[in-house]
Design a protein around this motif. Structure first.
Motif, PDB file in Angstrom:
ATOM      1  N   UNK A  56     -11.037   9.565   3.512  1.00  0.00           N
ATOM      2  CA  UNK A  56      -9.405   9.249   3.484  1.00  0.00           C
ATOM      3  C   UNK A  56      -9.114  10.970   2.854  1.00  0.00           C
TER       4      UNK A  56
ATOM      5  N   UNK B 252     -13.685   0.229  21.989  1.00  0.00           N
ATOM      6  CA  UNK B 252     -12.212   1.580  21.665  1.00  0.00           C
ATOM      7  C   UNK B 252     -12.808   2.735  21.339  1.00  0.00           C
TER       8      UNK B 252
ATOM      9  N   UNK C 108      -3.469   3.324   0.107  1.00  0.00           N
ATOM     10  CA  UNK C 108      -4.062   1.869   0.965  1.00  0.00           C
ATOM     11  C   UNK C 108      -5.379   1.848   0.360  1.00  0.00           C
TER      12      UNK C 108
ATOM     13  N   UNK D 263     -12.657  -6.544   5.574  1.00  0.00           N
ATOM     14  CA  UNK D 263     -12.752  -6.783   6.642  1.00  0.00           C
ATOM     15  C   UNK D 263     -11.590  -6.617   7.676  1.00  0.00           C
ATOM     16  N   UNK D 264     -10.323  -6.464   7.141  1.00  0.00           N
ATOM     17  CA  UNK D 264      -8.743  -6.462   6.904  1.00  0.00           C
ATOM     18  C   UNK D 264      -7.444  -5.631   7.396  1.00  0.00           C
ATOM     19  N   UNK D 265      -9.120  -4.603   7.471  1.00  0.00           N
ATOM     20  CA  UNK D 265      -7.939  -3.010   6.312  1.00  0.00           C
ATOM     21  C   UNK D 265      -7.263  -2.939   5.768  1.00  0.00           C
ATOM     22  N   UNK D 266      -7.084  -4.261   4.507  1.00  0.00           N
ATOM     23  CA  UNK D 266      -6.620  -4.020   2.824  1.00  0.00           C
ATOM     24  C   UNK D 266      -7.263  -3.121   2.092  1.00  0.00           C
TER      25      UNK D 266
ATOM     26  N   UNK E  77      -2.882  -4.594  16.355  1.00  0.00           N
ATOM     27  CA  UNK E  77      -3.260  -3.534  16.745  1.00  0.00           C
ATOM     28  C   UNK E  77      -2.992  -3.566  17.922  1.00  0.00           C
TER      29      UNK E  77
ATOM     30  N   UNK F 164      -9.879  11.954  12.204  1.00  0.00           N
ATOM     31  CA  UNK F 164      -8.948  11.510  11.525  1.00  0.00           C
ATOM     32  C   UNK F 164      -9.105  10.592  11.395  1.00  0.00           C
ATOM     33  N   UNK F 165      -8.757   9.987  10.258  1.00  0.00           N
ATOM     34  CA  UNK F 165      -9.422   8.519   9.280  1.00  0.00           C
ATOM     35  C   UNK F 165      -9.718   7.268  10.039  1.00  0.00           C
ATOM     36  N   UNK F 166      -9.973   6.306   9.860  1.00  0.00           N
ATOM     37  CA  UNK F 166      -9.938   5.218  10.636  1.00  0.00           C
ATOM     38  C   UNK F 166     -11.032   3.682  10.229  1.00  0.00           C
ATOM     39  N   UNK F 167     -10.130   2.567   9.745  1.00  0.00           N
ATOM     40  CA  UNK F 167     -10.793   1.981   8.954  1.00  0.00           C
ATOM     41  C   UNK F 167     -12.057   0.925  10.329  1.00  0.00           C
TER      42      UNK F 167
ATOM     43  N   UNK G 234      -5.316   0.423  14.707  1.00  0.00           N
ATOM     44  CA  UNK G 234      -6.464   0.968  15.663  1.00  0.00           C
ATOM     45  C   UNK G 234      -5.602   0.807  16.904  1.00  0.00           C
TER      46      UNK G 234
ATOM     47  N   UNK H 170      -4.678  -9.137   9.179  1.00  0.00           N
ATOM     48  CA  UNK H 170      -5.760  -7.961   9.229  1.00  0.00           C
ATOM     49  C   UNK H 170      -4.057  -7.052   9.773  1.00  0.00           C
TER      50      UNK H 170
ATOM     51  N   UNK I 175       0.626  -1.607   0.018  1.00  0.00           N
ATOM     52  CA  UNK I 175      -0.484  -0.950   0.181  1.00  0.00           C
ATOM     53  C   UNK I 175       0.654   1.400   0.066  1.00  0.00           C
TER      54      UNK I 175
ATOM     55  N   UNK J 176     -11.878  -2.213  11.497  1.00  0.00           N
ATOM     56  CA  UNK J 176     -10.712  -2.738  12.165  1.00  0.00           C
ATOM     57  C   UNK J 176     -10.860  -2.133  13.777  1.00  0.00           C
ATOM     58  N   UNK J 177     -11.478  -1.053  14.228  1.00  0.00           N
ATOM     59  CA  UNK J 177     -11.745  -0.373  15.654  1.00  0.00           C
ATOM     60  C   UNK J 177     -12.941  -1.078  16.012  1.00  0.00           C
ATOM     61  N   UNK J 178     -12.728  -1.704  16.883  1.00  0.00           N
ATOM     62  CA  UNK J 178     -13.605  -1.658  18.210  1.00  0.00           C
ATOM     63  C   UNK J 178     -14.828  -0.627  18.600  1.00  0.00           C
TER      64      UNK J 178
ATOM     65  N   UNK K 167      -1.039   8.917   5.585  1.00  0.00           N
ATOM     66  CA  UNK K 167      -1.456   7.990   6.072  1.00  0.00           C
ATOM     67  C   UNK K 167      -1.346   7.338   7.636  1.00  0.00           C
TER      68      UNK K 167
ATOM     69  N   UNK L 186      -6.517  -0.416  20.585  1.00  0.00           N
ATOM     70  CA  UNK L 186      -6.913  -1.875  20.910  1.00  0.00           C
ATOM     71  C   UNK L 186      -6.813  -1.374  22.342  1.00  0.00           C
TER      72      UNK L 186
ATOM     73  N   UNK M 273      -4.426   4.044  11.415  1.00  0.00           N
ATOM     74  CA  UNK M 273      -5.746   4.439  10.302  1.00  0.00           C
ATOM     75  C   UNK M 273      -5.560   2.824  10.419  1.00  0.00           C
ATOM     76  N   UNK M 274      -5.125   2.317  10.575  1.00  0.00           N
ATOM     77  CA  UNK M 274      -5.344   0.912  10.426  1.00  0.00           C
ATOM     78  C   UNK M 274      -5.068  -0.358  11.328  1.00  0.00           C
TER      79      UNK M 274
END
Lengths: 202, 153
Positions: B106, B63, B128, B38-41, A115, B52-55, A97, A112, A76, B58-60, A90, A99, A94-95
Motif C-alpha cells: 500500500x 477481472x 485501511x 476477505x472483505x476489504x476491511x 463494486x 496500483x494497490x488492490x485488495x 474493485x 464487502x 478507515x 476483492x478482485x476476481x 487511497x 467488476x 483499491x477496495x
C-alpha cells in the motif's frame, strides 16, 4: 417532447448486460404532477444508497442507513480528495474493485466493498446532497451549474450510463436498495423535467 | 487462464470468479499476500495491479483484464530492496508481521502518487491497512523515510 428515445444497454464487457432504461418523456405534465414526481425523486436522492456518496467538500463518503447503525463517515479514515476517487491518498478502486464479469454475483457478500464495472468515486463536490432538504436538493438538481450542465434528458441518460447509479437499485450484501426502480426514477425525472422542474416551497 | 505475476506468466485452471488472493496463495504458492478478512476491511492481501494497490481478496481473477500483478515477492529489483522495504527494516516496523506485506505494498503504491506526503496524507492512505500490533507510529515514520529515499534516488 415526443421524442421516444430508447437507450441501448451499456455493455462494458461482452459478458455484462445491464437492464435497459427507456427514456420516454411525457407529452405534458402539470406542476402538481411535477411536484409529485419530485417528492419521489427526493426519496431516491436522499436515500443512503445515493446520498452516502453525494457528499461535499469534506471529501468523505458516509456510512448511513439500516445496515450501518449510527450515521458516520466511511470507516478507515477514507478521504476521496479533489480527485473524488482517492487518487491523492487511497484510491476508491483499491477496495471497490472493478467488476466486469458476473454482474449478478458481484456484491453478494455482506460488508464487502461494493463494486461495479467502472471506477468507484464520489459524486462531484457540487452535487453535495447528504443531509440536505428536498428544496435544497431540488434547487441543485435543476441548476446546470450544479448538475453537470445537464438538461432533463441528459440527467435521465446519466442515470442510464453511470453504473454506480445502477448499483443503487441492486446493492447486494443485505443493503437496502434505493426506493422504486431505476426505470421509475428515470420516468419521474422526465415528468419533473416536462413540468418545468418545479421545486417545493421551503 | 493466463496471468502475469511478478514478471512471470502463469497458466492456472481456475474459475473466473476466484479471488486473485486465492489464485496467488493456493494455485501459485505465492504466500506473501495474506488472508485477513476477505472483505476489504483489513488490507493484508494488498498487491499491485499495474502499479496500483488492490485488495486481492476483492478482485476476481477474471477481472484482471490483462493487468500485471506484483506481490511483495516481486517488489524489489535485482539491484536491491524497494525504498519502502528498506525503510521498514530501518524502522523495525513489523511486530508480528502478518500485515506488513499489505502495508508495504500500500505504501509503495501511495508514494507513486503522493511523493511528499504529510502525516495527514499518510494517515489517509494507510488507515485501511490494519495492524493489530498497533505499529502505526512506526509505519508513519517509515513511509516518511521511504519518501525521502525515493526523492534522493
Amino acid at each position: 417532447m415526443t421524442t421516444r428515445l430508447i437507450v441501448a444497454s451499456l455493455t462494458i464487457a461482452a459478458s455484462v448486460v445491464f437492464a435497459e432504461v427507456e427514456i420516454s418523456p411525457p407529452e405534458s405534465a402539470t406542476q402538481a404532477e411535477g411536484l409529485d414526481a419530485w417528492s419521489r425523486i427526493f426519496d431516491v436522492a436522499s436515500h443512503p444508497r445515493c446520498a452516502n456518496c453525494h457528499t461535499g467538500p469534506s471529501d468523505r463518503p458516509m456510512w448511513s442507513g439500516p445496515t450501518y447503525g449510527t450515521t458516520r463517515p466511511h470507516g478507515m479514515n477514507i478521504q476521496a480528495g479533489d480527485s473524488r476517487m482517492g487518487v491523492e491518498y487511497l484510491q476508491c478502486s483499491t477496495c471497490h474493485t472493478t467488476k466486469d464479469t458476473d454482474w449478478d454475483n458481484a456484491n453478494l457478500m455482506p460488508h464487502a466493498a461494493p463494486r461495479v464495472a467502472m471506477g468507484w468515486a464520489l459524486a462531484p463536490v457540487e452535487a453535495d446532497w447528504f443531509g440536505k432538504t428536498s428544496d435544497e436538493i431540488c434547487a441543485q438538481l435543476r441548476d446546470p451549474d450544479l448538475n453537470g450542465g445537464r438538461d432533463m434528458l441528459e440527467i435521465a441518460e446519466h442515470l442510464n450510463h453511470d453504473l454506480i447509479l445502477h448499483w443503487a437499485w441492486n446493492p447486494g450484501g443485505g443493503r437496502e436498495p434505493a426506493p422504486y426502480s431505476l426505470q421509475e426514477h428515470v420516468d419521474d425525472i422526465l415528468i419533473w423535467g416536462v413540468a418545468g422542474m418545479p421545486c417545493p416551497e421551503s | 487462464m493466463r496471468l502475469t505475476v511478478n514478471g512471470t506468466e502463469h497458466e492456472v485452471d481456475v474459475t473466473s470468479d476466484m479471488p486473485l488472493l486465492w489464485v496467488l496463495r493456493d494455485e501459485l504458492n505465492i504466500t506473501g499476500p495474506k488472508y485477513g478478512c476477505g472483505i476489504a476491511q483489513c488490507g493484508a492481501c494488498t498487491v499491485h495491479v499495474d502499479g496500483f494497490a488492490v485488495r486481492s481478496c476483492q478482485l476476481a481473477v477474471g477481472d484482471l483484464a490483462g493487468g500485471h500483478v506484483t506481490t511483495i515477492e516481486g517488489l524489489a529489483s535485482p539491484e536491491g530492496l524497494h525504498a519502502v522495504q528498506e525503510a521498514w527494516i530501518e524502522h523495525q516496523v513489523a511486530q508480528c508481521g502478518y500485515c506488513q506485506s499489505g502495508q508495504i505494498m500500500q505504501a509503495a503504491s501511495f508514494l507513486e502518487t503522493n511523493p511528499e506526503p504529510t502525516d495527514e496524507d499518510i494517515d489517509a492512505a494507510m488507515s485501511a491497512n490494519l495492524c493489530r500490533c498497533g505499529t502505526y507510529p512506526r509505519i508513519r515514520a517509515a513511509v516518511h523515510a521511504a519518501a525521502k529515499k525515493l526523492q534522493e534516488a
